[in-house]
Design an enzyme around this catalytic site. Structure first.
Site, PDB file in Angstrom:
ATOM      1  N   VAL A   1       0.707  -1.236  -1.314  1.00 40.97           N
ATOM      2  CA  VAL A   1      -0.406  -2.141  -1.063  1.00 40.97           C
ATOM      3  C   VAL A   1      -1.170  -2.338  -2.364  1.00 40.97           C
ATOM      4  O   VAL A   1      -1.481  -1.378  -3.059  1.00 40.97           O
ATOM      5  CB  VAL A   1      -1.311  -1.549   0.031  1.00 40.97           C
ATOM      6  CG1 VAL A   1      -2.617  -2.328   0.133  1.00 40.97           C
ATOM      7  CG2 VAL A   1      -0.581  -1.587   1.357  1.00 40.97           C
TER       8      VAL A   1
ATOM      9  N   GLY B   1       1.906   9.385   5.191  1.00 33.89           N
ATOM     10  CA  GLY B   1       1.866  10.850   5.137  1.00 33.89           C
ATOM     11  C   GLY B   1       1.376  11.389   6.466  1.00 33.89           C
ATOM     12  O   GLY B   1       1.444  10.690   7.504  1.00 33.89           O
TER      13      GLY B   1
ATOM     14  N   GLY C   1     -17.815  24.786   9.263  1.00 35.30           N
ATOM     15  CA  GLY C   1     -16.607  24.323   9.960  1.00 35.30           C
ATOM     16  C   GLY C   1     -15.924  23.236   9.141  1.00 35.30           C
ATOM     17  O   GLY C   1     -14.703  23.075   9.213  1.00 35.30           O
TER      18      GLY C   1
ATOM     19  N   HIS D   1      14.441  30.845  29.493  1.00 40.54           N
ATOM     20  CA  HIS D   1      15.031  29.615  30.001  1.00 40.54           C
ATOM     21  C   HIS D   1      14.223  29.116  31.186  1.00 40.54           C
ATOM     22  O   HIS D   1      13.853  29.917  32.040  1.00 40.54           O
ATOM     23  CB  HIS D   1      16.477  29.876  30.453  1.00 40.54           C
ATOM     24  CG  HIS D   1      17.135  28.691  31.055  1.00 40.54           C
ATOM     25  ND1 HIS D   1      17.608  27.653  30.305  1.00 40.54           N
ATOM     26  CD2 HIS D   1      17.356  28.365  32.361  1.00 40.54           C
ATOM     27  CE1 HIS D   1      18.130  26.740  31.112  1.00 40.54           C
ATOM     28  NE2 HIS D   1      17.991  27.142  32.363  1.00 40.54           N
TER      29      HIS D   1
ATOM     30  N   GLU E   1       4.128   2.370   3.589  1.00 41.21           N
ATOM     31  CA  GLU E   1       4.284   3.573   2.774  1.00 41.21           C
ATOM     32  C   GLU E   1       4.964   3.210   1.448  1.00 41.21           C
ATOM     33  O   GLU E   1       6.007   2.543   1.447  1.00 41.21           O
ATOM     34  CB  GLU E   1       5.094   4.626   3.549  1.00 41.21           C
ATOM     35  CG  GLU E   1       5.618   5.792   2.737  1.00 41.21           C
ATOM     36  CD  GLU E   1       4.546   6.572   1.974  1.00 41.21           C
ATOM     37  OE1 GLU E   1       3.543   6.968   2.581  1.00 41.21           O
ATOM     38  OE2 GLU E   1       4.720   6.759   0.750  1.00 41.21           O
TER      39      GLU E   1
HETATM   40  P1  NAD Z   1      -0.282  12.603   2.107  1.00 38.14           P
HETATM   41  O1  NAD Z   1      -0.199  12.936   0.674  1.00 38.14           O
HETATM   42  O2  NAD Z   1       0.405  13.456   3.116  1.00 38.14           O
HETATM   43  O3  NAD Z   1       0.271  11.115   2.331  1.00 38.14           O
HETATM   44  C1  NAD Z   1      -0.242   9.986   1.647  1.00 38.14           C
HETATM   45  C2  NAD Z   1       0.864   8.942   1.523  1.00 38.14           C
HETATM   46  O4  NAD Z   1       0.306   7.737   1.024  1.00 38.14           O
HETATM   47  C3  NAD Z   1       1.966   9.355   0.560  1.00 38.14           C
HETATM   48  O5  NAD Z   1       3.198   9.351   1.241  1.00 38.14           O
HETATM   49  C4  NAD Z   1       1.893   8.257  -0.518  1.00 38.14           C
HETATM   50  O6  NAD Z   1       3.164   7.904  -1.028  1.00 38.14           O
HETATM   51  C5  NAD Z   1       1.259   7.094   0.210  1.00 38.14           C
HETATM   52  N1  NAD Z   1       0.600   6.104  -0.675  1.00 38.14           N
HETATM   53  C6  NAD Z   1      -0.187   6.351  -1.750  1.00 38.14           C
HETATM   54  N2  NAD Z   1      -0.636   5.186  -2.278  1.00 38.14           N
HETATM   55  C7  NAD Z   1      -0.139   4.167  -1.510  1.00 38.14           C
HETATM   56  C8  NAD Z   1      -0.272   2.746  -1.519  1.00 38.14           C
HETATM   57  N3  NAD Z   1      -1.014   2.102  -2.437  1.00 38.14           N
HETATM   58  N4  NAD Z   1       0.385   2.015  -0.583  1.00 38.14           N
HETATM   59  C9  NAD Z   1       1.127   2.661   0.367  1.00 38.14           C
HETATM   60  N5  NAD Z   1       1.265   4.002   0.422  1.00 38.14           N
HETATM   61  C10 NAD Z   1       0.636   4.757  -0.489  1.00 38.14           C
HETATM   62  O7  NAD Z   1      -1.838  12.463   2.420  1.00 38.14           O
HETATM   63  P2  NAD Z   1      -2.625  12.262   3.806  1.00 38.14           P
HETATM   64  O8  NAD Z   1      -1.701  11.852   4.897  1.00 38.14           O
HETATM   65  O9  NAD Z   1      -3.764  11.368   3.455  1.00 38.14           O
HETATM   66  O10 NAD Z   1      -3.157  13.719   4.126  1.00 38.14           O
HETATM   67  C11 NAD Z   1      -4.007  14.416   3.181  1.00 38.14           C
HETATM   68  C12 NAD Z   1      -3.817  15.901   3.296  1.00 38.14           C
HETATM   69  O11 NAD Z   1      -4.317  16.378   4.533  1.00 38.14           O
HETATM   70  C13 NAD Z   1      -2.336  16.305   3.222  1.00 38.14           C
HETATM   71  O12 NAD Z   1      -2.186  17.376   2.335  1.00 38.14           O
HETATM   72  C14 NAD Z   1      -2.019  16.695   4.625  1.00 38.14           C
HETATM   73  O13 NAD Z   1      -1.015  17.708   4.679  1.00 38.14           O
HETATM   74  C15 NAD Z   1      -3.360  17.184   5.163  1.00 38.14           C
HETATM   75  N6  NAD Z   1      -3.379  16.991   6.617  1.00 38.14           N
HETATM   76  C16 NAD Z   1      -2.654  17.851   7.397  1.00 38.14           C
HETATM   77  C17 NAD Z   1      -2.604  17.651   8.766  1.00 38.14           C
HETATM   78  C18 NAD Z   1      -1.785  18.580   9.622  1.00 38.14           C
HETATM   79  O14 NAD Z   1      -1.459  19.675   9.179  1.00 38.14           O
HETATM   80  N7  NAD Z   1      -1.407  18.195  10.834  1.00 38.14           N
HETATM   81  C19 NAD Z   1      -3.249  16.573   9.340  1.00 38.14           C
HETATM   82  C20 NAD Z   1      -3.956  15.709   8.532  1.00 38.14           C
HETATM   83  C21 NAD Z   1      -4.015  15.934   7.155  1.00 38.14           C
END
Ligand code: NAD
Length: 454
Positions: free
Chosen positions: A231, A176, A39, A431, A197
């Site tokens: 950060v 993200g 899983g 609807h 971000e």
């Molecule tokens: P992400 O790549 O979507 O986002 C990470 C973000 O962190 C980016 O926008 C980046 O610019 C930022 N970042 C990087 N270094 C930084 C710093 N030093 N200071 C501030 N911001 C910084 O990655 P995620 O959110 O960790 O997700 C990982 C993966 O898991 C992604 O591919 C995502 O699509 C997947 N995921 C999908 C779902 C869903 O489909 N609902 C849910 C969770 C995760």
């Protein structure tokens, strides 16, 4: 049990187990090597537990806002042990079901950490397992920021899912998908949340229109959003954790979530001769690596790290091994949903990509203010549709609003089948439903708007 199988799979997450189930369905003998629990991330540390927390968060919001609907309710707090029991019961039931499914398909599950050794061989605790075909499906783990160690008050999504209490204040590093979903959960539970971000907007992979709508809604919810802010360091003591932003200002909170992406688990593959680039396994469009008969699937392969892409990769490779010549998985057609409040959902091209791909495009935003069901739910947001040319086909759909993720299925069919608005406009939408908003957008694009000011 033989140590040779037709299909030997390393990793039992979404991509690995779907490959195992399909290969077995196709009459192949299958060995699945899993270090932890079948899983993988999606079921145990990702999609399923997070969405359970998001649902509990929605319940909290609903109860808190109940008076506005004439229902007297009083939220006296969030009982995290019970929230976790609910979340774990969902995971537990699905895990039991999955184990039954795998056993039912006669997949030989080997518990242990496998090391790919080349020559279609994987070593597990001193035993060499071989496969006529080998599928690498080891997934990904949270990326760390150099100098910001996970531990104590600094958590990754793995620990964030198990926090024993609701933090009073939280800083989310990374706006993200993971960062936005946790920011949403904690804000609903009453935490004061700041999202930091580095890029100029949240969910930077989405259309800028969607990022703007999400940021506006987050600010309205009291979530502090700091974009274009990086950060650079963090320190903690028994009372609090502080992060340094852009080298000078400091923010302090109870908890810091590091959600800055996920790194593929490809350690050792390069040494075994597999081509790896920046951690990702290099594959061709049929997911074959440079080793004959060795494939890579899911988060190991560059592209969107999504469980449903993993499922599709796993099934594709199983079909490929069985000689069925399946159609490759197209990343551009994979639906994406961020399950926050409000949700963000999209499929196909964003506006910039559509402009690059087509000489002319048409865009339309249908505001959920005109949608009855959205008004009943008291959600705002909208649907942005992008057409190639003036009349279509639909090449992108982007949506923001509560529960909007459930509309992605129809949007995906439109984009996947290259539908014209005039194909969809005559199809009735029930609807009152949020689905009607998509129908109204298609009516407007087909030149026959109903509930629209044009
Ligand atoms: P992400 O790549 O979507 O986002 C990470 C973000 O962190 C980016 O926008 C980046 O610019 C930022 N970042 C990087 N270094 C930084 C710093 N030093 N200071 C501030 N911001 C910084 O990655 P995620 O959110 O960790 O997700 C990982 C993966 O898991 C992604 O591919 C995502 O699509 C997947 N995921 C999908 C779902 C869903 O489909 N609902 C849910 C969770 C995760």
């Amino acid at each position: 049990m033989s140590t040779h199988a037709d299909v030997l799979i390393l990793g039992g997450g979404s991509a690995g187990y779907s490959c195992a189930l399909r290969a077995s369905q196709l009459g192949r003998s299958v060995t699945l090597i899993e270090a932890d629990q079948v899983g993988g991330t999606c079921l145990h540390r990702g999609c399923i537990p997070t969405k359970a927390l998001l649902h509990a968060a929605e319940v909290a919001d609903t109860a808190r806002g109940a008076e506005g609907f004439g229902v007297r309710a009083n939220v006296t707090g969030i009982d995290m042990p019970t929230v976790h029991a609910y979340k774990d019961s969902v995971v537990g039931r699905l895990y039991t079901g999955l184990q039954g499914l795998i056993a039912n398909r006669n997949v030989n599950v080997v518990r242990g950490t496998g090391h790919y050794a080349g020559d279609r061989t994987v070593n597990v605790d001193g035993t060499a397992y071989t496969g006529s075909a080998v599928v690498l499906a080891t997934g990904s783990t949270p990326r760390v920021i150099p100098g910001i160690e996970i531990g104590g008050r600094i958590v990754s999504s793995d620990e964030a899912l198990r926090l024993p209490e609701v933090p009073t204040t939280a800083i989310v590093l990374g706006g993200g998908v993971i960062g936005v979903e946790f920011a949403s959960i904690w804000a609903s539970f009453g935490t004061q949340v700041t999202v930091v971000e580095a890029l100029p907007r949240l969910v930077a992979g989405e259309d800028p229109w969607a990022s703007k709508a999400l940021e506006k809604a987050f600010r309205k919810r009291g979530i502090t959003v700091m974009t274009s802010t990086r950060v650079t360091g963090a320190s903690q003591n028994s009372d609090a954790v502080s992060v340094e932003i852009d080298g000078d200002a400091t923010l302090t909170a109870d908890v810091v979530l590091v959600a800055v992406g996920r790194t593929p688990n490809s350690a050792g593959f390069g040494e075994a001769g597999i081509d790896v680039d920046r951690g990702y396994v290099c594959v061709d469009d049929r997911l074959s690596t440079n080793h004959d008969g060795v494939y890579a699937v899911g988060d190991l392969v560059p592209g969107p790290q999504l469980a449903h892409r993993g499922f599709a990769h796993g099934m594709f490779v199983a079909d490929q091994i069985a000689g069925l010549r399946p159609t490759p998985v197209t990343d551009a057609l994979i639906p994406r949903v961020t399950h926050s409040t409000p949700a963000v959902a999209s499929v196909g091209l964003n506006e910039a990509a559509a402009r690059e791909a087509h000489d002319e495009i048409t865009t339309l935003v249908y505001d959920l203010a005109g949608n009855g069901k959205s008004q009943i739910l008291r959600t705002s947001g909208g649907i942005k549709v992008i057409l190639a040319g003036r009349n279509g086909p639909v090449v992108g759909v982007h949506m923001v609003g509560d529960r909007i993720g459930e509309l992605i299925g129809e949007a995906q069919l439109m984009v996947g089948w290259e539908a014209l608005p005039s194909d969809v406009a005559p199809l009735l939408h029930a609807h009152p439903s949020q689905n009607e908003a998509l129908g109204e957008a298609m009516l407007a694009l087909a030149g026959t708007p109903l509930h629209a000011h044009s």
